[in-house]
Every structure is written in C-alpha cells, then in structure tokens.
Design an enzyme around this catalytic site. Structure first.
Site, short mmCIF file in Angstrom:
data_model
loop_
_atom_site.label_atom_id
_atom_site.label_comp_id
_atom_site.label_asym_id
_atom_site.label_seq_id
_atom_site.Cartn_x
_atom_site.Cartn_y
_atom_site.Cartn_z
N PRO A 310 0.85 -1.22 -0.05
CA PRO A 310 0.14 0.08 -0.25
C PRO A 310 0.92 1.03 0.06
O PRO A 310 1.56 1.49 0.95
CB PRO A 310 -0.66 -0.18 1.43
CG PRO A 310 0.00 -1.18 2.10
CD PRO A 310 0.75 -2.02 1.34
N CYS A 395 3.92 3.10 9.80
CA CYS A 395 3.90 4.30 9.30
C CYS A 395 4.64 5.18 10.35
O CYS A 395 4.66 5.38 11.36
CB CYS A 395 2.52 4.92 9.26
SG CYS A 395 2.41 6.59 8.57
#
Length: 707
Positions: A310, A395
């Site tokens: 992603p 992240c």
C-alpha cells in the site's frame, strides 16, 4: 573503470557531463558535442569517460556501501564538513494555503450538471443555480480539446462528461449532443468497473452519526469490565469515557440505523456510464445472528505470491491496474485514516475503491485506539468487498506517530492487542498487520510482538526490515526478517525492503518468508513483477515505457474523469509517479510550476547539486546534527531511480544507487533520465496536452518549498 560507492555503474560510452546532457535535451534530439557515439558499442579508451568533476558532490552527499550491499555511515571528513556548514532556518509545518484541485482554477465558467446530462430544464437549484446552462455559451469559453479520442467513449460507448470532456470532439454530434454507442454500452450494462464506492445514503448517516455499531459497542463494554483495561470511547480532550453510539442516539431521540440492519445501497460506479444498480440474489444466511468462529473465517492463502505494498499517493487505483497487468498477485489500497472513514469523508473513502481486475484486494487502516478501529472495521465489513483488512503499524511520519498510531503501536502493546482482538471480533475476513523492526534504530521489537500477533488471531504479518528512526539510511535487515519468520510459523510472514530485481527477490525468499511485498521497487519499475516471475532482466525500451505512461493516463482518465479537473488530477499523480520513474531531485526549474515530489516531504531542501544541513544554528548541537545527517543520508539514498538495463555496466541495479549523468540510447530515453522537473512536465504534455497557465503543484510541507 573505478566507480564511486553509491553511484550506479554506467557503461563508459553513455557517460556525459551535466552541461552536455542539458544541451542535448534543449536541442530536442540534436547531435552530441562530445567524443564517441551514444549508439556505439565500442569500449575503447578514447570513448571512455571517467566519473570525475562532473559527479563531484559535497562530501555530505557521498554514500558508502558495504561489500554486502548494505549502506554505511558517511566518512569522517563528510561529517566534519557537515558540522562546519552554515546553519539554515528549517522550514516547518504544512502549506495550509496551498491550492487544491478546484475546477474554478482551470475554467472561468463551469457548466451545470443538468446541462451536461442534457436536461437543463430540470436543474435542482432552478433560478438559484449560479452555473451556466447555455451549452453554446460554455463552448465559447471552453479550453481546447486535447485529442480526438475519448477513452470513456472508446471503451464503454458513452462519455458521462459530455460537452465538458476535453476529448469531446470524438462523441459530440449536432447541436453539441452527446453520442452513444448503443452496442458497446449494452456490453457493460449491469457491470461494475469499480467497487467500494461511498453511497450518499451511508455518507449522510455517518455525518449525522445515525449508524450504530452493535458488535463494537458490545466488545468495548467487555473491555470496561473488571480484569480488562478500560478503553471505551474517549473524548480526545478530557479523556472521559463516553456511551455507545446507539445509546447516545436513542437518548437524543434520533433514528438509529445499525450497520447490520442498514439496507445495502447501490454501489456507485463513477466512471461506468450505467444508470441501473446491480441487484444481488443469493441464499439466505444467518451470519447476522450467529457469529462466525475463527476456524470458519475465510482463509488467506498468499504463499509465494507477489504483494504490491500500500503506497500513499502513488499507490492509486490506476497505478495498481498497471502493476496487476505486469503480474502483481495481491494489491492493497492506500492507507486510510479510520476517523476520517467514520466521518464519511469522500476523499478518504476513495482510497478503498477496488477495480474489478483486482482479484486479491485488501484495505489498510490506520488508527490509535480500539474504539475507532473496531467501529471502522465493523463498518467496512458490511459496506465494502475486500479479501482482507490490514492494520498499519509501520507508518513513520510524525503526524501519525505522535497521535499513537503507526509505529507507535509497537510500543503500546496493550492498545495494540485491544485493537487486533476487537477488529477480529467484528470482521468476517482475515486480519493482517504490517510492522517495522522497531521504533529506534538499534532496538528491535518485532521478534517480541510477532508471537503475540499469532496468539491474537492475526492471519498474516508483513515485516519491513527497517526501524522508524532508521528510515532509508541503511539497507533492510533481511537476516532479522529471517529470524522473525521462524518465530512467526505457522503464521505466514511476508518480507519487505530493497527489492528491485529477481535476484533480490530470490535472496529474500531463501530467508524462509512466505512471500515478499514490493514497494519502492514497483514505483521505480512496475514490470518488476514480470521480471521475478520470468527470472530475467527486462531491458525495456523508452517507447515501451512511454506506452506504459499512456496506459496510466488512460486509466487515470477513466478513474478521475476526462473533464478539465480529471485531466489535471491525472497529471498531478503522473508527476508524482515520474519522480520515481525518472531520476528524482526537487528542482524548481519550470517558470510556471512548483513541482516537488510528495514522497520527498521529509527531505531537506536542495539547490542544484548542493545540499545543506538543516541545523537550527551554525553551532549545531548533537541532536539537531544527528537529525540533519539522517535526513541528508535519506535524501542521498532516495535519489537513485530507474536506469535502463542496457546502459548498466553490471546487473542488477541496486535500489540505493543513484545514476550519474548519462545519455540514453535515444532522445526519449535521455529525457526520461532527466533530473529536471521541467522535463517531467514535458513528458506529461506528451500525454495530456499543454498544462493550463495557472496550474500549480505544491508539496504538503514547507520543507519542500522554494522561493
């Protein structure tokens, strides 16, 4: 020929100087003013060029690679010079006033939707509508067409944008009527090109908080009982526990619509010109009454498959279609914030869209608390069609990390467990997790968390072989990934990091992982999936690469639209991707543009060939110096982009090797090797026509702005 560490080994006959390189491009394919022929295969001493002063960079840019391929630290002289470099005030914060994709910026007059659909007399706003309804008046001021072939009309038989289409000449008849290819339109009738669209009904319910989450509220109430950590829905300001969403709505006398009871609205296909919704017919089930046991959940079998990571911004639906065509087995949507999804934000729900060609597709969620993550999982479980849901625990950006999400969850194990167990409770599809090695560079946490994830019910774990603090300053630690793969068994573990060739993929699979996830490698060359499956190096020509970009723009026009707004949005994402396909360096070299790659948000400013430290003062303290050095190293590593296999001295290309100035085998290949953002604009104009006079493209953060 001796090649400096960190610099890609280019064949001698292709090497050139910066001045010759740009002079050649300015002449648009004119003859070279240097020794040797770019098409010649002779390797004699007269035609060789040394990597000399033309490639001389400040020592702070030099990168030392270990013989095993891993990146090391800067040499001592580079560190000393960086310490002596003058300080510069660091630009911080976001460009909050940066221009957005507003159609008013590109068109002086806009046409009302009722006129586009050829029913101007039925405008919803009537006399209050401030948009144009006279098609002739609009056509008098409309920007010129960009081509004579409309992708939507050619592929589907009808263009829903009518007269506003920038390729309208292909489907406009007399009096500007929109023509329709009836036979082709019937072939697509009742079919969905794109799934997982947000319906207006659901969006309205989410915004008015009329959607109740019964399963999530039940799970959160169990957490409040003795023996469980109290993690009910908390107010962000005072931290007080709040009641379940259904209870609050009932007390206020509002109509409550539960996720399980809500009627399944017709999925919208924004790019498919079909008015009728798909009717579903199937067996009656009791899954809304009887909860599935873990053993009854759908199994996720991804053994040995190639997984496209992603990718924020660049991992959009048109790009995923490109990768699917080249052999990607598994795709995943861009990271979506759970809070934004629960608020019904259209832009966030757009990240969940799934093309019908994506047979194995998942979505990735980011959040920091069990209440929002569990409710979001329950919502998506009923509203969209996916094969798995992934939790982003990798992240590294501050905006996410400081709120407790992303990498921060690796050190918040209690919250992490509650999120995983809660989402598993409400989901009928497998739950996966993507993590890093840890937060700090030399403190690995993954090996401690992975056994717990297996116990909590996670179906698959993806491990990126770097820590948050490390970013891209060093290579991915595949030895550590191999250790974690053994600990994860029998739960499958995918490895991720520094894969740019089939040799890299083969070495990765030998570590014992169940499969590999490819991120930057797919951005640099999407055909890497074909190379891995066919076990070969593909010396793709410049014309083939241009055809690839043409396909991307066609997919983009299908997805974002063929009107002015859709064209410029396609151009924006094309420029983002070109920063990976071409040799990336942020330079404001176009008189009408500020174009800086979004993926370089965290990097310091660079001017031409010189980098400057980001210390707050000339006498830098150890903390700021370390941070500045880390950023410089990261930028240096990120400058390496795709280099055609035919011009390399040896194969394969390493992902962290940057190219020197070289001439391609033809003009187009040389243009694609340019580090000049203005040349990226030229490529976009080859595909999407000239840019509008007021087109702007600014990064999100001030650190990338130039004055």
């Amino acid at each position: 020929m001796e090649v400096r560490a960190g610099v890609a080994p280019i064949r001698a006959q292709y090497l050139t100087t910066k001045e010759e390189f740009h002079a050649y491009l300015e002449q648009e394919g004119g003859p070279r003013n240097n020794k040797g022929d770019i098409n010649s295969g002779d390797d004699d001493d007269d035609g060789k060029k040394e990597i000399s002063a033309d490639l001389t960079e400040p020592p702070s840019k030099q990168q030392k690679l270990e013989e095993d391929g891993k990146e090391g630290c800067l040499p001592e002289e580079a560190v000393e010079e960086l310490k002596k470099s003058p300080g510069r005030k660091r630009a911080r914060g976001q460009n909050k006033n940066r221009p957005c994709m507003n159609p008013m910026r590109y068109e002086t007059h806009r046409l009302c939707l009722s006129a586009i659909q050829e029913r101007a007399d039925k405008c919803f706003y009537g006399s209050r509508c401030h948009l144009l309804h006279d098609v002739k008046e609009y056509m008098a001021t409309k920007l010129p067409d960009l081509g004579d072939t409309c992708v939507l009309f050619k592929n589907f038989g009808k263009c829903m944008y009518g007269v506003t289409c920038r390729f309208s000449g292909a489907h406009l008849g007399e009096n500007y009527t929109n023509m329709v290819n009836v036979d082709l339109l019937k072939q697509w009738e009742g079919k969905l090109l794109v799934k997982n669209c947000l319906s207006k009904v659901l969006q309205k319910q989410l915004r008015k908080k009329k959607v109740a989450f019964e399963k999530s509220d039940e799970y959160l109430r169990r957490l409040d009982k003795p023996g469980h950590a109290a993690t009910g829905e908390k107010d962000e300001k005072n931290g007080s526990l709040s009641k379940g969403s259904a209870e609050v709505a009932k007390e206020e006398g509002q109509e409550v619509v539960t996720v399980s009871e809500r009627e399944e609205s017709a999925l919208e296909d924004a790019r498919l010109p079909v008015d009728s919704a798909v009717k579903r017919v199937g067996a009656l089930t009791d899954e809304d009454v009887v909860k599935l046991r873990p053993c009854e959940k759908k199994k996720l079998d991804l053994q040995g498959k190639l997984y496209l990571a992603p990718l924020t911004t660049c991992g959009n639906l048109p790009f995923r279609r490109i990768c699917k065509r080249f052999g990607a087995d598994v795709t995943c949507g861009e990271m979506a914030m759970c809070t934004n999804l629960l608020q019904g934000q259209t832009s966030e729900w757009a990240l969940l869209k799934r093309h019908y060609t994506e047979d194995l597709f998942g979505v990735q969620l980011e959040g920091a608390f069990p209440d929002t993550m569990t409710k979001c999982a329950e919502l998506l479980n009923q509203a969209i069609e996916v094969d798995f849901v992934d939790i982003n625990v990798g992240c590294p950006i501050d905006l996410v990390y400081k709120k407790g999400g992303g990498c921060a969850l690796m050190s918040r194990t209690n919250k992490f467990e509650q999120i995983v167990r809660g989402m598993n409770t409400v989901l009928d599809v497998p739950l996966t997790v993507k993590i890093r090695t840890g937060v700090q560079e030399k403190v690995n946490l993954a090996h401690k968390i992975i056994p717990n994830l297996r116990e909590w019910g996670v179906s698959l774990v993806t491990l990126h072989g770097r820590s948050r603090e490390q970013r891209y300053t060093k290579g991915a630690d595949w030895e550590y990934i191999a250790e974690c793969a053994k600990l994860a068994s029998p739960m499958p573990l995918f490895g991720n990091g520094d894969i740019l060739s089939y040799e890299d993929a083969n070495r990765a699979m030998q570590t014992g992982v169940s499969g590999i996830m490819i991120a930057r490698g797919a951005l640099i060359k999407p055909w890497i999936f074909t190379e891995i499956k066919e076990q070969r190096h593909w010396d793709i020509s410049s014309s083939e690469r241009l055809d690839l970009l043409k396909d991307f723009t066609s997919y983009g026009l299908e997805h974002w639209g063929s009107d002015t707004q859709g064209v410029e949005k396609t151009r924006k994402f094309l420029l983002e991707w070109l920063s990976f396909l071409c040799s990336a360096r942020s330079l404001p070299l176009h008189k009408r543009f500020w174009v800086v790659p979004l993926h370089q948000q965290k990097y310091p400013r660079c001017q031409e060939e010189h980098l400057y430290s980001q210390n707050r003062s000339a006498g830098s303290n150890p903390v700021s110096f370390k941070h500045g050095l880390s950023l410089l190293m990261e930028l240096h590593v990120a400058l390496g982009r795709y280099i055609p296999a035919g011009v390399l001295e040896r194969l394969p290309q390493r992902i962290n090797e940057r190219p020197p100035y070289y001439m391609g085998r033809d003009y187009l290949e040389t243009l694609m090797a340019s580090q000049n953002v203005g040349d990226w604009i030229k490529i976009s104009e080859m595909l999407l026509g000239p840019v509008p006079a007021n087109f702007t493209f600014l990064p999100k953060h001030k650190a990338n702005s130039y004055k």
